[in-house]
Design a protein around this motif. Structure first.
Motif, short mmCIF file in Angstrom:
data_model
loop_
_atom_site.label_atom_id
_atom_site.label_comp_id
_atom_site.label_asym_id
_atom_site.label_seq_id
_atom_site.Cartn_x
_atom_site.Cartn_y
_atom_site.Cartn_z
N VAL A 100 -9.36 1.69 1.96
CA VAL A 100 -9.51 1.77 2.73
C VAL A 100 -10.39 1.43 3.87
O VAL A 100 -9.91 1.64 4.59
CB VAL A 100 -11.00 3.20 2.08
N GLU A 119 1.51 4.25 -3.08
CA GLU A 119 0.79 5.92 -2.82
C GLU A 119 2.62 6.74 -3.13
O GLU A 119 2.46 7.55 -3.81
CB GLU A 119 0.93 5.76 -1.21
N THR A 135 -5.40 12.42 -3.56
CA THR A 135 -5.28 11.11 -3.26
C THR A 135 -6.58 10.49 -2.47
O THR A 135 -7.68 9.56 -2.50
CB THR A 135 -4.26 10.90 -1.81
N ARG A 195 0.67 -1.16 -0.27
CA ARG A 195 -0.04 0.20 -0.35
C ARG A 195 0.59 1.23 -0.23
O ARG A 195 0.63 2.62 -1.13
CB ARG A 195 -1.54 -0.14 1.09
N ASN A 221 -8.94 7.51 -3.00
CA ASN A 221 -9.84 6.76 -1.94
C ASN A 221 -11.06 6.27 -2.30
O ASN A 221 -11.65 4.97 -2.16
CB ASN A 221 -9.13 7.25 -0.95
N GLN A 255 -13.10 8.92 6.41
CA GLN A 255 -12.80 7.47 6.05
C GLN A 255 -13.66 6.94 6.48
O GLN A 255 -14.64 5.92 6.08
CB GLN A 255 -11.33 6.84 5.94
#
Length: 201
Positions: A84, A52, A73, A48, A77, A150
């Motif tokens: 997420v 990024e 970003t 992950r 997501n 999130q």
């Protein structure tokens, strides 16, 4: 496979047998590639982070460009629910004693606070001046907003526009950090927010 299992069950409840079955492997075959569940978790988290870093390119954007990158970003997501959920579940779990991802998330948050604080200083042309400005605290607030959004989005995706809210919060925080205007009717050294060149609404 491993991402989906960790995301839906968390680290402690995920089993190597289930992960292996989802991947079309035997448990012994999975252990041939990853010697333990902890090693598998580390591989998932490193993958992950690598993704990024690759999106940032060879040199990270500076100032408002980096803040724009944060918004982008967040927007990306919103198209990757599994990733997420993985991050939300594992970051929350990592505060428990002995969790194998605890150091990963501790280092991640520390590094992210530094990057966001540097970008805020650059965007507001602050340098290292004015010790009364708690730029690190503002950076922590930015990260808290992104992570909190999130969770809200995972629970009610139709009700939360993560990218729009992140941009609005960044604009408000930048306005609060920027030095006063140069003179009567003048504008401060920055614009109204990350990537925002519009005048007053």
């Amino acid at each position: 496979m491993a991402v989906e299992t960790f995301a839906t069950r968390g680290y402690h409840n995920a089993s190597l047998a289930e992960i292996a079955e989802r991947a079309g492997l035997t448990q012994a075959g999975l252990l041939h590639h990853f010697r333990s569940k902890t090693a598998l978790l580390s591989g998932v988290l490193e993958l992950r982070d690598t993704s990024e870093i690759e999106r940032l390119g060879p040199e990270r954007p500076r100032g408002t460009a980096f803040l724009d990158h944060l918004v982008e970003t967040v927007r990306l997501n919103s198209t990757q629910e599994g990733i997420v959920r993985l991050y939300a579940v594992l970051s929350a779990e990592s505060v428990t004693e002995g969790h194998p991802a605890q150091q990963f998330f501790r280092d991640r948050y520390e590094g992210l606070r530094v990057l966001v604080a540097e970008a805020l200083r650059e965007a507001c042309e602050l340098g290292d001046a004015d010790p009364d400005l708690d730029v690190e605290g503002v950076a922590s607030a930015v990260i808290a907003v992104m992570d909190g959004l999130q969770v809200q989005w995972l629970l009610a995706p139709r009700s939360v526009d993560m990218a729009a809210v992140t941009r609005r919060v960044l604009s408000a925080l930048l306005s609060d950090l920027r030095p006063p205007a140069a003179g009567p009717g003048g504008n401060g050294p920055g614009g109204s927010g990350p990537g925002d060149t519009s005048g007053p609404g």
